[in-house]
Design a protein around this motif. Sequence first.
Motif, PDB file in Angstrom:
ATOM      1  N   ILE A 231       3.992 -12.672  -2.132  1.00  0.00           N
ATOM      2  CA  ILE A 231       3.529 -13.465  -3.270  1.00  0.00           C
ATOM      3  C   ILE A 231       2.637 -12.654  -4.207  1.00  0.00           C
ATOM      4  CG2 ILE A 231       1.476 -14.412  -2.098  1.00  0.00           C
ATOM      5  CD1 ILE A 231       2.210 -17.092  -3.562  1.00  0.00           C
ATOM      6  N   ALA A 232       1.825 -11.732  -3.655  1.00  0.00           N
ATOM      7  CA  ALA A 232       0.865 -11.005  -4.484  1.00  0.00           C
ATOM      8  C   ALA A 232       1.543  -9.993  -5.400  1.00  0.00           C
ATOM      9  CB  ALA A 232      -0.166 -10.298  -3.603  1.00  0.00           C
ATOM     10  N   VAL A 233       2.534  -9.277  -4.904  1.00  0.00           N
ATOM     11  CA  VAL A 233       3.152  -8.224  -5.702  1.00  0.00           C
ATOM     12  C   VAL A 233       3.863  -8.787  -6.934  1.00  0.00           C
ATOM     13  CG1 VAL A 233       4.904  -6.404  -5.715  1.00  0.00           C
ATOM     14  CG2 VAL A 233       3.299  -6.591  -3.786  1.00  0.00           C
ATOM     15  N   PRO A 234       4.746  -9.810  -6.812  1.00  0.00           N
ATOM     16  CA  PRO A 234       5.351 -10.357  -8.021  1.00  0.00           C
ATOM     17  C   PRO A 234       4.334 -10.974  -8.969  1.00  0.00           C
ATOM     18  CG  PRO A 234       6.298 -11.382  -6.047  1.00  0.00           C
ATOM     19  CD  PRO A 234       5.304 -10.377  -5.594  1.00  0.00           C
ATOM     20  N   TYR A 235       3.280 -11.580  -8.410  1.00  0.00           N
ATOM     21  CA  TYR A 235       2.230 -12.176  -9.234  1.00  0.00           C
ATOM     22  C   TYR A 235       1.546 -11.104 -10.079  1.00  0.00           C
ATOM     23  CZ  TYR A 235      -2.155 -14.673 -10.266  1.00  0.00           C
ATOM     24  OH  TYR A 235      -3.239 -15.243 -10.885  1.00  0.00           O
ATOM     25  N   LEU A 236       1.181  -9.989  -9.443  1.00  0.00           N
ATOM     26  CA  LEU A 236       0.515  -8.909 -10.177  1.00  0.00           C
ATOM     27  C   LEU A 236       1.445  -8.278 -11.203  1.00  0.00           C
ATOM     28  CD1 LEU A 236      -1.486  -7.211  -7.277  1.00  0.00           C
ATOM     29  CD2 LEU A 236      -2.434  -8.554  -9.160  1.00  0.00           C
ATOM     30  N   LYS A 237       2.699  -8.085 -10.847  1.00  0.00           N
ATOM     31  CA  LYS A 237       3.650  -7.491 -11.797  1.00  0.00           C
ATOM     32  C   LYS A 237       3.848  -8.395 -13.009  1.00  0.00           C
ATOM     33  CE  LYS A 237       6.233  -4.526  -8.622  1.00  0.00           C
ATOM     34  NZ  LYS A 237       7.556  -4.235  -8.014  1.00  0.00           N
ATOM     35  N   LYS A 238       3.762  -9.694 -12.803  1.00  0.00           N
ATOM     36  CA  LYS A 238       3.896 -10.637 -13.908  1.00  0.00           C
ATOM     37  C   LYS A 238       2.675 -10.607 -14.824  1.00  0.00           C
ATOM     38  CE  LYS A 238       4.157 -15.614 -14.851  1.00  0.00           C
ATOM     39  NZ  LYS A 238       4.257 -16.980 -14.230  1.00  0.00           N
ATOM     40  N   HIS A 239       1.478 -10.653 -14.241  1.00  0.00           N
ATOM     41  CA  HIS A 239       0.262 -10.823 -15.033  1.00  0.00           C
ATOM     42  C   HIS A 239      -0.420  -9.503 -15.397  1.00  0.00           C
ATOM     43  CE1 HIS A 239       0.240 -15.177 -14.760  1.00  0.00           C
ATOM     44  NE2 HIS A 239       0.433 -15.099 -13.441  1.00  0.00           N
ATOM     45  N   LEU A 240      -0.279  -8.491 -14.540  1.00  0.00           N
ATOM     46  CA  LEU A 240      -0.949  -7.199 -14.752  1.00  0.00           C
ATOM     47  C   LEU A 240       0.096  -6.092 -14.639  1.00  0.00           C
ATOM     48  CD1 LEU A 240      -4.045  -7.836 -12.439  1.00  0.00           C
ATOM     49  CD2 LEU A 240      -3.806  -8.451 -14.833  1.00  0.00           C
ATOM     50  N   PRO A 241       0.983  -5.978 -15.605  1.00  0.00           N
ATOM     51  CA  PRO A 241       2.151  -5.101 -15.463  1.00  0.00           C
ATOM     52  C   PRO A 241       1.828  -3.617 -15.356  1.00  0.00           C
ATOM     53  CG  PRO A 241       1.989  -5.971 -17.698  1.00  0.00           C
ATOM     54  CD  PRO A 241       0.992  -6.721 -16.879  1.00  0.00           C
ATOM     55  N   LYS A 242       0.649  -3.199 -15.806  1.00  0.00           N
ATOM     56  CA  LYS A 242       0.299  -1.780 -15.739  1.00  0.00           C
ATOM     57  C   LYS A 242      -0.383  -1.395 -14.435  1.00  0.00           C
ATOM     58  CE  LYS A 242      -1.629   0.026 -19.345  1.00  0.00           C
ATOM     59  NZ  LYS A 242      -2.612   0.176 -20.469  1.00  0.00           N
ATOM     60  N   ALA A 243      -0.788  -2.355 -13.661  1.00  0.00           N
ATOM     61  CA  ALA A 243      -1.559  -2.075 -12.449  1.00  0.00           C
ATOM     62  C   ALA A 243      -0.724  -1.323 -11.416  1.00  0.00           C
ATOM     63  CB  ALA A 243      -2.080  -3.365 -11.845  1.00  0.00           C
ATOM     64  N   GLN A 244      -1.353  -0.347 -10.772  1.00  0.00           N
ATOM     65  CA  GLN A 244      -0.742   0.307  -9.613  1.00  0.00           C
ATOM     66  C   GLN A 244      -0.991  -0.584  -8.403  1.00  0.00           C
ATOM     67  OE1 GLN A 244      -1.771   4.471  -9.016  1.00  0.00           O
ATOM     68  NE2 GLN A 244      -1.489   4.299  -6.806  1.00  0.00           N
ATOM     69  N   ILE A 245       0.028  -0.775  -7.583  1.00  0.00           N
ATOM     70  CA  ILE A 245      -0.071  -1.671  -6.421  1.00  0.00           C
ATOM     71  C   ILE A 245       0.262  -0.880  -5.165  1.00  0.00           C
ATOM     72  CG2 ILE A 245       0.766  -3.795  -5.354  1.00  0.00           C
ATOM     73  CD1 ILE A 245       1.683  -4.661  -8.189  1.00  0.00           C
ATOM     74  N   GLU A 246      -0.605  -0.971  -4.172  1.00  0.00           N
ATOM     75  CA  GLU A 246      -0.389  -0.310  -2.883  1.00  0.00           C
ATOM     76  C   GLU A 246      -0.501  -1.354  -1.785  1.00  0.00           C
ATOM     77  OE1 GLU A 246       0.488   2.778  -2.502  1.00  0.00           O
ATOM     78  OE2 GLU A 246       0.154   3.525  -4.547  1.00  0.00           O
ATOM     79  N   VAL A 247       0.554  -1.498  -0.989  1.00  0.00           N
ATOM     80  CA  VAL A 247       0.600  -2.506   0.066  1.00  0.00           C
ATOM     81  C   VAL A 247       0.620  -1.824   1.421  1.00  0.00           C
ATOM     82  CG1 VAL A 247       1.917  -4.420   1.060  1.00  0.00           C
ATOM     83  CG2 VAL A 247       1.839  -4.123  -1.432  1.00  0.00           C
ATOM     84  N   PHE A 248      -0.364  -2.102   2.238  1.00  0.00           N
ATOM     85  CA  PHE A 248      -0.348  -1.664   3.628  1.00  0.00           C
ATOM     86  C   PHE A 248      -1.524  -2.290   4.371  1.00  0.00           C
ATOM     87  CE2 PHE A 248      -3.014   1.441   1.504  1.00  0.00           C
ATOM     88  CZ  PHE A 248      -3.990   1.810   2.418  1.00  0.00           C
TER      89      PHE A 248
END
Length: 271
Positions: A231-248
Motif C-alpha cells: 500500500i505504501a509504495v503505490p501511495y508514495l508514487k502517486k503523491h510524491l513521484p520524485k521520492a526515492q523509495i527503499e523497502v526492506f
Amino acid sequence: MENAQILDIGDGVALSVIDCGAGEPIVFISGFAFSSDVFEHQIAPLAQKNRVLLVEPRSHGRSPHILEGNNYPQHGRDLDRLFTKLELQNINLVGWSFGALSAWSYVACAGLDRVKKFICIDCPPKILSIGEAQGDWVEAPLDEIATLYHQLLDFENYKSFISNYTQEIMLQRELQPQEAAHFLAAPLQTPLPIVRDLFVSGVFSNYLELAKKIDKERANLFFIAEHWSEIAVPYLKKHLPKAQIEVFGNHMMFWEYPERFNKIMQTFLTA
C-alpha cells in the motif's frame, strides 16, 4: 553511544543532542517516546564523512520531561531554535516513525532554507484514516486509534501496548530480552500525560501537502517496512513521484540491517 549534551534552547526547554563527526550535517530525530539509542549503528559509519547529530525531542529520551508543549507543531519550533543555536545549514533531515512528524513540523515552521535533503523512515505523512480510505497509506482507521488511545490511560496497559509493538513491529527477528529492555527504557520512563499528548497530536497530524511540496523542491527518500510495501509504495508514487523509495526489513530496519541502511544513506547523500 557518544555522550549526549543537554542544550538549552530557551523558555526553560532543553534537548538532548549527540553531535559527532564533521561535514554536512545529518540530523536524526527519534520517534514516539523513544531515545536516540535506536540510531547507535549509524553514528560511526556516517560520521566518517558527515557531522551526525542525534536529537531527542522534548520529553524524549535524555531530554528533560516537560508537561507542556508535547505536540508535533511545538517540536518543529523547538528544532528551529536548536538549528539556529547550532548554526546548522544544508541539513539532511531524518525522521524515524513519529520523529518524521517532528521533521515535517520543522519544515512547516521554518521552511526549507536550511534543509538540503529529507529522509523519512517508515511513517506516512497522514496518520489517520476516517472511513474507507481506499489506497491510502495511514497508520490505522479511527476505531483502531480509539482502542489504542484507551490503552494509554493506565501504565500497565501502556506497558503492554509498547512492549507488544516493539516485539511485533520493530524487527523481523525476535527481540532478545536485553534488547527489548534497552529499547523500552525511555518509553516506559515517560509520564503518561506526555505519552497521551504525543499520541493525540501524532494521530491527528496530516503533512501530506507539505510532503508534496518537499518532493517538488528537495531530494527526498522514504525507507518503508516490508509489511507496508503493497500500500505504501503505490501511495508514495502517486503523491510524491520524485521520492526515492527503499523497502526492506521492519520498522527499525536501520538497526537490524545497518550496513544496508547506511550504504543507501551514503549513496543518497552524495548523489
